[in-house]
Design a protein around this motif. Structure first.
Motif, short mmCIF file in Angstrom:
data_model
loop_
_atom_site.label_atom_id
_atom_site.label_comp_id
_atom_site.label_asym_id
_atom_site.label_seq_id
_atom_site.Cartn_x
_atom_site.Cartn_y
_atom_site.Cartn_z
N ALA A 183 170.71 103.40 12.99
CA ALA A 183 170.77 105.19 13.87
C ALA A 183 169.67 106.11 13.38
CB ALA A 183 172.19 105.82 12.56
N GLN A 184 169.31 105.19 12.83
CA GLN A 184 167.64 106.80 12.53
C GLN A 184 166.70 105.46 12.70
OE1 GLN A 184 167.56 107.75 7.90
NE2 GLN A 184 169.41 109.06 8.15
N HIS A 185 167.08 104.77 13.50
CA HIS A 185 165.55 104.15 13.42
C HIS A 185 165.33 103.41 15.38
CE1 HIS A 185 164.55 103.67 9.58
NE2 HIS A 185 163.82 103.11 9.78
N ASP A 186 164.13 103.22 15.78
CA ASP A 186 164.09 103.48 17.68
C ASP A 186 164.39 101.06 17.80
OD1 ASP A 186 163.36 103.56 20.21
OD2 ASP A 186 160.49 102.48 19.38
N ARG A 187 164.95 101.58 18.27
CA ARG A 187 165.06 100.18 18.70
C ARG A 187 163.47 98.92 19.10
NH1 ARG A 187 170.37 98.77 21.78
NH2 ARG A 187 169.63 96.28 21.50
N LEU A 188 162.86 99.94 20.43
CA LEU A 188 162.09 99.63 20.29
C LEU A 188 160.34 99.54 19.68
CD1 LEU A 188 160.37 98.59 22.86
CD2 LEU A 188 159.14 101.05 23.52
N THR A 189 160.42 100.29 18.40
CA THR A 189 158.94 100.16 18.25
C THR A 189 159.43 99.91 16.47
OG1 THR A 189 159.03 102.80 18.03
CG2 THR A 189 158.05 102.00 19.59
N ASN B 125 163.69 107.04 13.75
CA ASN B 125 163.36 108.03 15.40
C ASN B 125 163.75 109.32 15.16
OD1 ASN B 125 166.39 108.10 14.82
ND2 ASN B 125 167.27 106.86 16.09
N ARG B 126 164.61 109.82 16.03
CA ARG B 126 164.23 111.19 16.08
C ARG B 126 165.17 111.42 15.32
NH1 ARG B 126 163.86 115.44 21.06
NH2 ARG B 126 164.42 117.91 20.27
N SER B 127 166.07 110.97 14.81
CA SER B 127 167.61 111.57 13.91
C SER B 127 166.82 111.07 12.72
CB SER B 127 168.96 110.68 14.09
OG SER B 127 169.52 110.60 13.07
N GLY B 128 165.53 110.21 12.86
CA GLY B 128 165.74 110.05 11.41
C GLY B 128 164.97 110.38 10.66
N LEU B 129 163.86 111.08 12.19
CA LEU B 129 162.32 111.67 11.76
C LEU B 129 163.10 113.28 11.14
CD1 LEU B 129 159.76 111.05 14.56
CD2 LEU B 129 159.90 111.16 12.02
N ASP B 130 164.03 113.81 12.11
CA ASP B 130 165.29 115.07 10.91
C ASP B 130 164.65 115.12 10.00
OD1 ASP B 130 164.25 116.72 13.59
OD2 ASP B 130 166.65 116.10 14.80
N GLN B 131 165.67 113.94 9.42
CA GLN B 131 166.33 114.19 8.24
C GLN B 131 165.13 113.64 7.41
OE1 GLN B 131 169.50 111.46 7.58
NE2 GLN B 131 168.83 110.84 5.55
N GLN B 132 163.55 113.50 8.04
CA GLN B 132 162.53 113.15 6.97
C GLN B 132 161.53 114.56 7.04
OE1 GLN B 132 161.12 110.79 4.92
NE2 GLN B 132 163.05 109.08 5.33
N ILE B 133 161.72 114.99 8.07
CA ILE B 133 161.36 116.60 8.06
C ILE B 133 162.01 117.47 6.63
CG2 ILE B 133 160.55 118.40 9.37
CD1 ILE B 133 160.58 116.84 11.39
N ALA B 134 163.02 117.02 6.86
CA ALA B 134 163.74 118.50 6.47
C ALA B 134 163.46 118.02 5.15
CB ALA B 134 165.83 118.16 6.37
N VAL C 257 155.64 107.85 9.97
CA VAL C 257 155.94 107.40 11.19
C VAL C 257 157.06 107.23 12.09
CG1 VAL C 257 154.68 106.13 12.77
CG2 VAL C 257 153.13 106.55 10.87
N GLY C 258 156.69 108.08 13.47
CA GLY C 258 158.45 108.54 14.08
C GLY C 258 158.09 108.55 15.35
N ARG C 259 158.82 107.94 15.94
CA ARG C 259 158.72 108.04 17.50
C ARG C 259 159.54 109.55 18.13
NH1 ARG C 259 160.94 104.19 22.36
NH2 ARG C 259 159.68 104.99 24.17
N SER D 190 154.60 128.49 3.98
CA SER D 190 155.29 128.78 2.84
C SER D 190 156.66 129.67 3.16
CB SER D 190 154.44 129.12 1.89
OG SER D 190 154.47 130.50 2.13
N GLU D 191 156.74 129.94 4.55
CA GLU D 191 157.70 130.76 4.45
C GLU D 191 158.78 129.85 5.84
OE1 GLU D 191 154.33 132.72 7.34
OE2 GLU D 191 154.73 131.85 5.09
N ASP D 192 157.66 128.93 6.23
CA ASP D 192 157.71 128.05 7.34
C ASP D 192 159.55 127.61 7.22
OD1 ASP D 192 156.38 128.47 9.19
OD2 ASP D 192 155.03 126.44 8.92
N SER D 193 160.69 126.82 8.81
CA SER D 193 161.24 126.26 8.80
C SER D 193 160.60 125.20 9.57
CB SER D 193 162.42 127.07 9.37
OG SER D 193 161.76 126.60 11.13
N ASP D 194 161.87 123.90 9.24
CA ASP D 194 161.63 122.51 9.50
C ASP D 194 160.79 123.06 11.28
OD1 ASP D 194 163.16 122.19 7.69
OD2 ASP D 194 164.38 120.76 8.93
N ARG D 195 162.08 123.74 11.92
CA ARG D 195 161.41 124.13 13.60
C ARG D 195 159.80 124.39 13.59
NH1 ARG D 195 162.97 120.64 16.92
NH2 ARG D 195 162.43 121.70 19.00
#
Ligand SMILES: Nc1nc2c(ncn2[C@@H]2O[C@H](COP(=O)(O)OP(=O)(O)OP(=O)(O)O)[C@@H](O)[C@H]2O)c(=O)[nH]1
Length: 559
Positions: free
Chosen positions: A399-405, A409-418, A474-476, A527-532
């Motif tokens: 669910a968290q990885h891109d099948r092609l590369t 994936n985006r979901s995995g990246l979201d989690q890692q960014i957080a 690294v993510g796609r 320092s005051e940034d959110s993920d977004r």
């Protein structure tokens, strides 16, 4: 394939456990019943011995008492009796006993005494006959039943089995009778039918085979002629008058119920305790049977006993003890089973269910370790848990990885960014993000098809992965757009890294073959940034790079 690995080999099963338990219970029951039965048998035998003992002594005492009573009775009679007795004795002694004919004897006595002599004869059929010999009259044997008795008496006398002895005149036949002589009120004298010592001896000969002990006794001795009630040997207070013969005759009808009990005792030929008796300690014992003649006339001898401690009471107490013991054992066994079931089955099963519900590994110790089925259950649950953990992990990865590369994936990246943003906030270490987009990738797809496009994307991914540190993520992000998170990296470091990657991609043979380059947007987390915020700034930087002509690195630093 074996159901269990060797280390999980079963030890003991629930079935075996139950069998052992039930076997133990049955063995205990058998033991209790065997021991109880042995004790009961022993007590029963002891009781029989006590009964025999009291019978032996009691019957002797009864006979002795009967004779003594009779003698006392006769001795206590008025002087007229003594005189009459003495006169009769002298008469017989003087004249000898050549005349063994009862009729002649009675007649002669009558003549000598000058008074009427009455002969009472009790026949085996319990018919009482009375014949009166007047001094000057002949015999009258015309009454009912006299013929038989007369015949027997004649025989006895003819065989010279006549005995004279104090204090009464006794004419004794070995067969079964003696005669007493005594005054009969004002009517004259009586010859009475009774039992001879020889006869009593015969009674004892039969009894002594069965009775060999002595003990205290209180009771009565009875005679039953042809199955009918006759009389107790001791003088009954009700029969102390000289009209005994009349009382004898009345006894059968007065004692109907009693007679029934004796008849039952006779039928059983042993010790008998009437079930409905109003005397719970009374027993009736059959002692012996004497055949009186060839016509089937017989005499049963019975004793009524008063037992101080009836054996049946004893036996009943033991039975109750055995029953209570058995009941107690069943209750104990049930409690034991309950405890065993609770400790060995219920509690481990409940803990296993709780562990399974919480998806925790079931510990294999205690009863779980020893009981086959519990061990199997725990082992299977643990195996299923491990398998499902692996599957969940695989699904998670998927669910968290891109099948092609193969990159996040985006979901995995979201989690890692957080996660990285949280770490940054915690440690204060910088965090940089690179946003990478291929330039004019659409052209390649259009010209060479998607398969070639996919291949290029995979090369790009490999290059990105190879071009950064181990700790970099690294993510796609989607399409031909990629993200790289650079933990503990400031803006300068991020820029250097981006430049290096950009150059590497520009030099990559496959990308170069298709004339492909990449644009980079770089930013760092404030320092005051959110993920977004971090992503949007990187996206702005990328947009700028594209806008400025592509194949370049653009930076947007936090304002
Ligand atoms: N082969 C392949 N192509 C993809 C994939 N995802 C996105 N694309 C293609 O990537 C191209 C992106 O095109 P655009 O958004 O116009 O961008 P570009 O052509 O790279 O132009 P610029 O980004 O402006 O330089 C489209 O043709 C998509 O079909 C993918 O997984 N495989």
């Amino acid at each position: 394939m074996a159901l269990f690995p060797a280390r999980y080999r079963p030890r003991i099963g629930v079935g075996a456990l139950l069998l052992i338990g039930i076997g133990f219970l049955l063995a205990a029951l058998v033991a209790i019943l065997t021991i109880g039965g042995a004790i009961l048998l022993d007590r029963q035998q002891a009781h029989d011995q006590r009964v025999n003992a009291v019978l032996a002594e009691g019957v002797r005492a009864e006979l002795r008492a009967g004779y003594a009573e009779l003698e006392r009775f006769l001795e206590a009679r008025e002087p007229r009796y003594r005189r009459a007795h003495e006169k009769a004795r002298q008469t017989i002694e003087e004249r000898g006993i050549e005349e063994t004919d009862l009729e002649a004897l009675a007649k002669r006595l009558s003549e000598e005494l000058g008074d009427p002599v009455h002969v009472y004869i009790v026949t085996p059929e319990l018919r009482i006959s009375r014949t009166t010999f007047e001094p000057d009259e002949g015999l009258d044997f015309t009454m009912e039943g006299m013929e038989d008795a007369h015949g027997m008496l004649k025989t006895a006398l003819a065989e010279d089995q006549v005995l004279i002895g104090p204090p009464t005149l006794e004419l004794v036949s070995r067969e079964f009778r003696f005669y007493t002589y005594g005054p009969l009120g004002d009517d004259g004298y009586a010859l009475e039918l009774g039992l001879s010592p020889a006869f009593i001896d015969e009674v004892f000969r039969g009894m002594e085979e069965r009775l060999d002990q002595r003990a205290l006794y209180e009771g009565e001795l009875f005679f039953l002629v042809n199955g009918q009630w006759l009389i107790s040997l001791g003088l009954d207070p009700a029969l102390q008058e000289l009209n005994k013969a009349k009382a004898f005759a009345e006894v059968p009808t007065q004692q109907d119920q009693k007679l029934e009990r004796f008849q039952r005792a006779v039928g059983q030929r042993g010790l008998y305790r009437p079930e409905t008796t109003d005397q719970p300690r009374s027993y009736y014992a059959w002692l012996n049977r004497i055949e009186l003649d060839d016509d089937g006339h017989h005499l049963d001898i019975l004793a009524r006993l008063e037992m101080q401690h009836p054996g049946s009471e004893d036996v009943r107490k033991i039975w109750i003890a055995v029953l209570v013991g058995t009941g107690g054992l069943v209750v104990l066994a049930t409690a034991l089973f309950h405890q065993m079931a609770r400790r060995l089955l219920v509690t481990p099963l409940r803990q296993t269910a709780q562990a399974a519900a919480a998806r925790q590994t079931v510990p294999i110790h205690g009863p779980v370790r020893w009981i086959h089925e519990l061990r199997l259950l725990a082992w299977q649950i643990n195996r299923g848990l491990a398998r499902s953990r692996r599957e969940i992990h695989a699904l998670d990865q998927q669910a968290q990885h891109d099948r092609l590369t193969g990159l996040l994936n985006r979901s995995g990246l979201d989690q890692q960014i957080a996660t990285q943003v949280a770490q940054h906030q915690e440690t204060g270490k910088p965090l940089a993000m690179l946003l990478i987009d291929l330039d004019h990738f659409k052209r390649v797809n259009d010209e060479h098809g998607h398969a070639v496009g996919d291949k290029i994307l995979r090369h790009l991914a490999d290059q990105l992965r190879a071009g950064v540190r181990e700790a970099d993520i690294v993510g796609r992000w989607g399409g031909e757009e990629f993200v790289i998170l650079l933990p503990a990296t400031g803006l300068d470091g991020a820029q250097q890294s981006a430049d290096k990657l950009r150059r590497a991609l520009a030099d990559h043979p496959v990308l170069r073959q298709h004339g492909l380059t990449a644009s980079f947007g770089v930013s760092v987390l404030a320092s005051e940034d959110s993920d977004r915020d971090l992503f949007e700034r990187a996206d702005c930087a990328l947009y700028a790079a594209k806008h400025q002509g592509r194949n370049r690195v653009s930076i947007v630093s936090p304002s």
